[in-house]
Design an enzyme around this catalytic site. Structure first.
Site, mmCIF file in Angstrom:
data_model
loop_
_atom_site.group_PDB
_atom_site.id
_atom_site.type_symbol
_atom_site.label_atom_id
_atom_site.label_comp_id
_atom_site.label_asym_id
_atom_site.label_seq_id
_atom_site.Cartn_x
_atom_site.Cartn_y
_atom_site.Cartn_z
ATOM 1 N N HIS A 230 -20.681 45.383 -68.470
ATOM 2 C CA HIS A 230 -20.128 45.980 -67.393
ATOM 3 C C HIS A 230 -19.920 47.596 -67.723
ATOM 4 C CE1 HIS A 230 -18.179 41.804 -66.331
ATOM 5 N NE2 HIS A 230 -19.280 42.142 -65.842
ATOM 6 N N GLU A 233 -16.588 49.522 -68.231
ATOM 7 C CA GLU A 233 -15.621 49.238 -69.346
ATOM 8 C C GLU A 233 -15.889 50.060 -70.812
ATOM 9 O OE1 GLU A 233 -15.753 44.970 -69.177
ATOM 10 O OE2 GLU A 233 -15.162 44.951 -67.154
ATOM 11 N N HIS A 328 -15.507 43.465 -73.846
ATOM 12 C CA HIS A 328 -15.066 43.962 -72.486
ATOM 13 C C HIS A 328 -13.860 44.701 -72.466
ATOM 14 C CE1 HIS A 328 -18.132 41.378 -69.869
ATOM 15 N NE2 HIS A 328 -18.206 40.839 -71.162
ATOM 16 N N GLU A 401 -11.530 41.007 -74.961
ATOM 17 C CA GLU A 401 -10.880 42.070 -73.992
ATOM 18 C C GLU A 401 -10.095 42.791 -74.492
ATOM 19 O OE1 GLU A 401 -11.757 42.191 -70.681
ATOM 20 O OE2 GLU A 401 -12.612 39.983 -70.177
#
Length: 488
Positions: A230, A233, A328, A401
């Site tokens: 992504h 990010e 991420h 994350e």
């Protein structure tokens, strides 16, 4: 995106006009309506025609206020989050309010104190705006969309100011970093081009291991790490660089890991999306993290190449692929945390929880209480879910994350905003956790316990004398859980 720019952004419907936003503003001077004289200082010039730039339209509201529209991801109008633009031709002491009016997300860390980052030509280090100058609210003037408004005072007329959603980490920055690593001629580092993106950008693969220790009878564990599927990010790239920096260093823990583990790292899975200033998608509008099950060699070439390599390694009896971690950043939660898979076998469930628990002890900003294990249908095409089904029961697949904004540590009453450096520290602490996992502590030459922080891996709460906050993590997590609403 540089390839298709909009010189003047007057088109679009009264209510929002996102449909008209197909390119970035290009040195767009915004003068008062009806003004026809020569441009003056204070008639702001906006630009996003640079790598990872994003700003689709600017509306003049008053001398002091401007509505800004994020350009949606290329070929996918659903995603409007990342922004990155410059402002110049300012007047000294000019005060403005910028309203970013077309966010596609409702929940945001802007509600919790997050603020955009800013730098200028005379102050090139990114810093966050004061949270008291940032407001996030639902706006009746913009179809009840959420709007993020921030106040800013320009103070130097000759400076170019740059504002962004988070610290940018561009494709070019990665290429310079990898080239500098290559120039060091490290015997345990190999860089190769695994493939090319749709727009012919490099898909890089790094292999870090001590090849002298590779012998057929002594199998090495293999850890595979990917980042930036992504593109918006960007904290994922700082974490990834932290992992790489640690693994190629002369730190005794890194030397042991290179002797016993093969690390394969793809630092940027979606180079086109990163280059174009997208938040979620590739050039052609695909969320690549939903296409692992059947990636197309022409539409998703980077994903196809990585999947092919992993499948091939998984079929090689000499390779023990034990970890896959996809990095991420998260737009609504605090701290670092992990997502894992759900299994019927309770013993496997417990084994999967070991790595995040160990990481908790090494990284004061990592939260085990925010870590969760799921099998959501919508996540079926992600790397974690697909590879979790492909690899055998001795392999672990995680999404790592990290908050776009901040972390809470044990005993802290206020969140601590992340910096580029603290993102990299989390990466270094992820790398050192593999040593704890493989219980190789007795192989460190001076037998130092690994929970004592070295100068190279200092925890975010160190007071400078190496006494990191590495103990009592479960209690700390419980405290954090009470003080912070955990939103899964």
């Amino acid at each position: 995106m540089e390839e298709s720019t909009v010189r003047d952004v007057e088109t679009g419907s009264e209510t929002g006009g996102e449909d008209a936003l197909v390119g970035n503003v290009n040195k767009l001077m915004v003068s008062p309506p009806g003004y026809s004289g020569s441009p003056r200082k204070g008639h702001l010039v906006f630009d996003a025609c640079f790598e990872s730039g994003n700003l689709g339209r600017v509306d003049y509201i008053s001398e002091f206020e401007f509505d800004l529209f994020i350009r949606p991801d290329t070929c996918n109008p659903r995603f409007r989050v990342w922004f990155n633009f410059t402002v110049e031709n300012v007047r000294e002491t000019q005060r403005v309010i910028f309203n970013v009016v077309n966010f596609s997300k409702t929940k945001s860390l802007y509600r919790d104190g997050m603020s955009p980052v800013v730098k200028s030509t005379s102050r090139p280090k990114w810093q966050r705006l004061p949270p008291k100058n940032v407001y996030y609210y639902r706006c009746p003037d913009h179809r009840r969309n959420y709007v993020m408004s921030f106040a800013f005072c320009f103070d130097r007329e000759d400076d170019v100011y740059q504002f962004a959603y988070c610290y940018p980490y561009t494709y070019s920055r990665l290429q310079h970093y990898l080239a500098s690593l290559e120039r060091r001629n490290l015997p345990y580092l190999q860089r190769e081009q695994l493939g090319l993106s749709v727009q012919q950008r490099r898909l890089d693969l790094l292999t870090i291991t001590n090849t002298d220790h590779l012998s057929p009878e002594r199998g090495k564990k293999l850890v595979f790490l990917t980042a930036r599927v992504h593109p918006g990010e960007s904290p994922a790239s700082f974490i990834c660089q932290g992992v790489i920096d640690f693994l190629v260093s002369q730190h005794p823990v890194a030397q042991i890991l290179r002797d016993h583990v093969i690390f394969k790292i793809v630092p940027m899975l979606n180079p086109d999306g990163v280059y174009l200033g997208n938040y979620r998608c590739s050039l052609m509008g695909f969320d690549l993290n939903r296409h692992w099950q059947d990636p197309s060699p022409w539409a998703h070439p980077t994903l196809h190449a990585v999947k092919q390599l992993i499948v091939q390694m998984n079929q090689d009896p000499r390779v023990s692929l034990e970890f896959y971690i996809d990095v991420h950043a998260h737009s609504t939660m605090l701290n670092g945390f992990m997502y894992g898979n759900v299994f019927e076998d309770e013993e496997r469930v417990q084994r999967q929880a070991v790595f995040p628990r160990l990481l908790c002890q090494n990284a004061p900003d990592f939260s085990f209480s925010n870590t969760s294990f799921n099998r959501d249908v919508v996540k079926a095409g992600t790397g974690r879910r697909f590879l979790g089904g492909l690899l055998d029961d001795t392999s672990y697949c995680y999404t790592l994350e990290v908050s776009f904004y901040s972390y809470m540590t044990a005993g802290s009453t206020a969140p601590v905003p992340y910096t580029e450096e603290t993102y990299m520290k989390l990466g270094r602490n992820v790398a050192r956790t593999f040593l704890d996992y493989y219980k190789l502590n007795n192989l460190i030459k001076d037998n130092r316990p690994t929970h004592i922080k070295s100068p190279e891996v200092v925890s975010q709460t160190d007071d400078g004398n190496g006494k990191g906050n590495g103990v009592g993590r479960d209690t700390a997590d419980r405290e954090r859980e009470k003080s912070q609403s955990v939103r899964h």
